[in-house]
Design a protein around this motif. Structure first.
Motif, PDB file in Angstrom:
ATOM      1  N   SER A  28       0.832  -1.210   0.000  1.00 24.42           N
ATOM      2  CA  SER A  28       0.000   0.000   0.000  1.00 24.42           C
ATOM      3  C   SER A  28       0.866   1.259   0.000  1.00 24.42           C
ATOM      4  N   ASP A  31       1.986   1.713  -3.547  1.00 25.34           N
ATOM      5  CA  ASP A  31       0.872   2.303  -4.303  1.00 25.34           C
ATOM      6  C   ASP A  31       0.829   3.812  -4.098  1.00 25.34           C
ATOM      7  N   ALA A  32       0.972   4.240  -2.856  1.00 27.59           N
ATOM      8  CA  ALA A  32       0.908   5.668  -2.548  1.00 27.59           C
ATOM      9  C   ALA A  32       2.079   6.416  -3.172  1.00 27.59           C
ATOM     10  N   PRO A  38      -5.277   1.784  -5.014  1.00 29.70           N
ATOM     11  CA  PRO A  38      -5.016   0.787  -3.972  1.00 29.70           C
ATOM     12  C   PRO A  38      -5.093  -0.637  -4.524  1.00 29.70           C
TER      13      PRO A  38
END
Length: 333
Positions: A28, A31-32, A38
């Motif tokens: 995650s 992803d950020a 997400p």
């Protein structure tokens, strides 16, 4: 080259150990970082998380920690070792070798115990294990420590997520000794230099170094996964068939396959090619990532400590590395 069965080398893996750094990087968070939706990293690369070494968790520190775990399982002390083989994909420093640093950390700095490195990038552990077996078979040593410790995170280029997203840090080791119930049934190693540009870290040697100047990106790992896969997959089926003939085994006689955790796609391809049930292949990639040379021995330690690779079992250690090289060993645990 001969493809008939080779004579087994009587050598037993007495102890295994692994170390994962304290800090983790979750999918995650990746992803950020890339502003992905997400779940993108997990679905694209099959990785949930991997571990990232802190400043105090140096290559030699992690290696010394796993050496202690392996020695403890083997029921012996560092002073009982006859040889220390460092098998890291990337050394802690060019000179002296990582094995020397680990020897000193284990309290053997005045012992004279031979300590040196073997490097074949992701397959360094297999090459060092093979060397240990040869040293044992000719009677030069009785007990050997082989360790792999890699910190991939320091050399990742986040402009290229194909590599940056999947590599993790960690270390693992084994203690092997002459005799016992174990054996190395066969080893093989092949290199295809046509793929030498597929996986490159240019800086750190005599050609690209601070004295001459380092261009932007030369100090970061660069990978062409498609090229690496193409070269390796072309040769892998024939390689495995030859290795199994040398071991005088067929795939159905293997209790466990312990592959280099190169990528989720590579593991899926290997399972399909070998026609293996999921319970026979060790797959820890989702929570460790590709740990370079530490990948295979970490998976081995996981297999042993989880009970999936037991005394008397026959297993295949297999992988590919920069070069492009393919390496494998069939062992009885």
């Amino acid at each position: 080259m001969t493809e008939t069965a080779t004579a087994p080398i009587s050598m037993t893996i007495r102890g295994t150990g692994s170390y994962l750094p304290r800090d983790t990087l979750e999918s995650s968070q990746i992803d950020a970082r890339f502003e992905w939706a997400p779940g993108t990293c997990l679905s694209r690369y099959g990785i949930e998380m991997r571990h990232v070494a802190s400043e105090d968790e140096t290559t030699s520190f992690m290696a010394a920690e796993v050496a202690k775990h392996a020695l403890d399982m083997a029921g012996c002390k560092a002073a009982d070792l006859d040889l220390i083989l460092g098998a890291c994909g990337v050394m802690e420093q060019p000179i002296p070798s990582t094995a020397v640093l680990v020897q000193n950390r284990l309290g053997l700095g005045r012992s004279g115990v031979p300590a040196y490195d073997v490097n074949a990038t992701c397959l360094s552990f297999l090459q060092a294990l093979d060397l240990a077996a040869m040293q044992i078979s000719c009677g030069r040593v009785r007990r050997v420590l082989v360790f792999s410790s890699d910190i991939a995170s320091v050399g990742l280029d986040w402009a290229h997520p194909e590599a940056a997203a999947i590599f993790g840090d960690g270390a693992a080791a084994v203690v092997v000794e002459a005799g016992g119930e174990g054996a190395v049934l066969a080893c093989d190693f092949r290199t295809y230099g046509e793929g030498c540009d597929a996986c490159v870290l240019a800086a750190g040697g005599t050609r690209v170094n601070p004295a001459r100047g380092i261009r932007l990106g030369d100090d970061r790992f660069r990978m062409d996964g498609t090229q690496a896969y193409r070269v390796a997959s072309r040769h892998l089926p024939r390689f495995i068939a030859r290795l199994m003939r040398r071991a005088d085994r067929v795939m159905e006689q293997l209790d466990c396959v312990i592959p280099h955790q190169a990528s989720a796609q590579a593991l899926e391809h290997a399972a399909g090619m070998l026609r293996l049930a999921s319970d026979r292949m060790i797959d820890i990639f989702g929570r460790t990532g590709n740990q370079i040379a530490a990948s295979i021995p970490t998976a081995l330690d996981h297999a042993v400590r989880s009970g999936r690779f037991k005394r008397g079992d026959a297993g295949l250690l297999i992988g590919t590395s920069a070069g492009i090289s393919i390496g494998g060993a069939v062992v009885r645990f």
